[in-house]
Design an enzyme around this catalytic site. Structure first.
Site, PDB file in Angstrom:
ATOM      1  N   GLU A   1       0.582  -1.406  -0.135  1.00 21.83           N
ATOM      2  CA  GLU A   1      -0.153  -0.308   0.027  1.00 21.83           C
ATOM      3  C   GLU A   1       0.359   1.287  -0.338  1.00 21.83           C
ATOM      4  O   GLU A   1       0.656   2.223   0.630  1.00 21.83           O
ATOM      5  CB  GLU A   1      -1.265  -0.335   1.357  1.00 21.83           C
ATOM      6  CG  GLU A   1      -1.775  -1.221   1.368  1.00 21.83           C
ATOM      7  CD  GLU A   1      -2.753  -1.105   2.730  1.00 21.83           C
ATOM      8  OE1 GLU A   1      -2.876  -0.283   3.039  1.00 21.83           O
ATOM      9  OE2 GLU A   1      -3.706  -2.091   2.611  1.00 21.83           O
TER      10      GLU A   1
ATOM     11  N   GLU B   1      -5.824 -10.681  -0.434  1.00 22.19           N
ATOM     12  CA  GLU B   1      -6.886 -10.099   1.072  1.00 22.19           C
ATOM     13  C   GLU B   1      -8.196 -10.821   0.532  1.00 22.19           C
ATOM     14  O   GLU B   1      -8.901  -9.038   1.270  1.00 22.19           O
ATOM     15  CB  GLU B   1      -5.607  -9.133   1.584  1.00 22.19           C
ATOM     16  CG  GLU B   1      -4.608  -9.184   1.685  1.00 22.19           C
ATOM     17  CD  GLU B   1      -4.327  -7.582   2.262  1.00 22.19           C
ATOM     18  OE1 GLU B   1      -5.265  -6.789   2.659  1.00 22.19           O
ATOM     19  OE2 GLU B   1      -3.021  -7.765   2.286  1.00 22.19           O
TER      20      GLU B   1
ATOM     21  N   ASN C   1       2.052  -5.711  -3.620  1.00 21.83           N
ATOM     22  CA  ASN C   1       0.579  -5.534  -2.807  1.00 21.83           C
ATOM     23  C   ASN C   1      -0.004  -4.398  -2.727  1.00 21.83           C
ATOM     24  O   ASN C   1       0.431  -3.431  -2.142  1.00 21.83           O
ATOM     25  CB  ASN C   1       0.448  -5.993  -1.914  1.00 21.83           C
ATOM     26  CG  ASN C   1      -0.787  -7.217  -1.093  1.00 21.83           C
ATOM     27  OD1 ASN C   1      -1.057  -7.864  -1.711  1.00 21.83           O
ATOM     28  ND2 ASN C   1      -0.772  -6.826   0.219  1.00 21.83           N
TER      29      ASN C   1
ATOM     30  N   ASP D   1     -12.218 -10.526   0.565  1.00 23.69           N
ATOM     31  CA  ASP D   1     -13.883 -10.573   0.851  1.00 23.69           C
ATOM     32  C   ASP D   1     -14.735  -9.721   0.151  1.00 23.69           C
ATOM     33  O   ASP D   1     -13.709  -8.649  -0.562  1.00 23.69           O
ATOM     34  CB  ASP D   1     -13.021  -9.963   3.019  1.00 23.69           C
ATOM     35  CG  ASP D   1     -12.667  -8.647   3.363  1.00 23.69           C
ATOM     36  OD1 ASP D   1     -12.904  -8.059   2.012  1.00 23.69           O
ATOM     37  OD2 ASP D   1     -11.996  -8.335   3.794  1.00 23.69           O
TER      38      ASP D   1
ATOM     39  N   HIS E   1     -10.066  -6.349  -1.847  1.00 25.71           N
ATOM     40  CA  HIS E   1     -11.167  -6.114  -0.257  1.00 25.71           C
ATOM     41  C   HIS E   1     -12.494  -5.148  -1.464  1.00 25.71           C
ATOM     42  O   HIS E   1     -12.184  -4.271  -1.009  1.00 25.71           O
ATOM     43  CB  HIS E   1     -10.201  -4.788   0.392  1.00 25.71           C
ATOM     44  CG  HIS E   1      -9.803  -5.684   1.376  1.00 25.71           C
ATOM     45  ND1 HIS E   1      -9.849  -7.209   2.575  1.00 25.71           N
ATOM     46  CD2 HIS E   1      -8.255  -5.389   1.240  1.00 25.71           C
ATOM     47  CE1 HIS E   1      -9.018  -6.846   2.659  1.00 25.71           C
ATOM     48  NE2 HIS E   1      -7.905  -6.087   2.518  1.00 25.71           N
TER      49      HIS E   1
END
Length: 410
Positions: free
Chosen positions: A170, A295, A223, A297, A264
């Site tokens: 990030e 990651e 990432n 979701d 996400h």
């Protein structure tokens, strides 16, 4: 004689039919278990894909169902917090390796690979480092030395036990942030504060070179989030900026092996279709990178969006669950369509221990995982299982292994 031959022929026919019935019955009995009765790791394995989860060590130690699910469902694991700087070095110069070592030891017993998360990130830093940067007692040269030492210490400690490292996480700003949005020209506002402010964007290349020197065999990833698909290519297109950044790093000989798209997603927003995400992954893999969903979701508003004081009604819940399942489907299908997509990792698998409600509170969000808080399978899980079971050649084939990119010899 003719009558006897007819009898014999009839007997043989009955025997043959009986034999065929037995073979058919045996074939029927030998069919593999239904997809919904197989583990995610088994369903993904036929594609050479690793299906992973982030792991909470406290939940793993205290909750037998959580432990069993981690042990049996997944082929790769990521430490949710145990490998972050604040966890590994809460006191300057003193490392706490035990929780991360325990997770890796368990993974090795379960024949699972480990994604290392994370070496360099502006968040979840130890208090002593945050305070030193904020009050000026840690300046640029000191921070550069601390970063190099941290990366070297951590990667060396875990050397040979980590499959993929999130080396930098990030680093790139979002278009809505102040003081300025990202710019494709790469101005200072294009990067998150703390590290870039003191070191300039060159710290990314330094981080990858340091990690490679410490472990020649781990795959090294950049990432980030909100990079699942390209936008319009303009000043606010974060995915385009990350693409340009990684392309330049590769051209400069920086040993970056992979691109991690966090995944996400949230059902209240207009999200992508399969081919938008597949196109993004393809463009990154065309740079010679491995790619991964790291990651995943798909969270939802837990109350009425028009009036946050009202709980979601049945229609809201049905729409929410179906939208979440679609988001999982989009990301997984895009990964399956790219043979360089090596792993698909969910950021927790049960709503019981999800990070989402603690982070998104006003209005409340949640229900982002494959299993609910009571470990009941959700539509998202059934969709993922179905996608993995139904996919096959020619569009979905075995993954292409990735060799770690090495530093040039001098």
């Amino acid at each position: 004689m003719r009558f006897r031959r007819l009898i014999n022929a009839s007997v043989l026919a009955v025997v043959a039919v009986g034999s065929l019935s037995t073979v058919a019955a045996s074939a029927h009995d030998a069919r593999p278990p239904k997809p919904q009765d197989q583990s995610l790791r088994a369903l993904a394995a036929k594609h050479g894909l690793y299906f992973g989860t982030a792991v909470d060590p406290a939940a793993y130690a205290a909750d037998p169902t959580y432990k069993t699910t981690v042990d049996t469902q997944f082929s790769t694991v990521t430490a949710e917090n145990a490998m972050k700087w604040e966890s590994l070095e809460p006191t300057r110069g003193t490392y706490n390796w035990a929780p991360a070592d325990a997770l890796i030891d368990t993974a090795m017993r379960n024949r699972q690979l480990v994604r290392g998360h994370v070496l360099v990130w502006h968040s979840q830093l130890p208090g002593w480092l945050n305070d030193g940067i904020n009050d000026g007692s840690i300046d640029g040269p000191q921070l550069r030395a601390l970063l190099k030492k941290h990366i070297t210490d951590v990667v060396t400690h875990f050397k040979g036990r980590i499959w993929q490292w999130d080396v930098v996480n990030e680093a790139v700003s979002d278009p809505w942030e102040t003081p300025s949005a990202i710019h494709l020209g790469g101005n200072a506002g294009s990067f998150k504060q703390k590290f870039a402010d003191l070191l300039g964007p060159g710290y990314l290349a330094d981080a990858f070179r340091t990690a490679r020197a410490a472990d020649p065999k781990a795959l090294l990833f950049y990432n980030d989030y909100n990079v699942e698909a390209f936008g319009d290519g303009g000043a606010g297109d974060k995915t385009q900026f990350v693409y340009n950044m990684i392309k330049q790093l590769r051209a400069d000989g920086v040993p970056i092996d992979g691109f991690g798209s966090q995944g996400h997603l949230a059902t209240q927003y207009g999200n992508y279709d399969v081919f938008q995400v597949a196109d993004a992954l393809q463009r990154f893999s065309d740079l010679g990178l491995a790619v991964a969903l790291t990651e995943v979701d798909a969270r939802s508003l837990m109350k009425n969006a028009d009036d946050p004081t009202l709980a979601a009604n049945g229609a809201d819940v049905n729409a929410r669950d179906q939208a979440a399942a679609y988001n999982y489907h989009v990301l997984l299908q895009a990964c399956l369509l790219n043979r360089h997509c090596l792993s698909f990792t969910v950021w927790g698998f049960t709503d019981k221990y999800s990070w989402i409600p603690n982070w998104f509170k006003n209005p409340p969000e949640g229900s982002g995982c494959l299993w609910d808080a009571a470990y009941n399978p959700k539509k998202s899980l059934r969709t993922v299982q179905g996608d993995l079971a139904a996919a096959g050649p020619p569009l979905v084939d075995k993954r292409i292994p990735q060799a770690p990119r090495q530093l040039p010899r001098r």
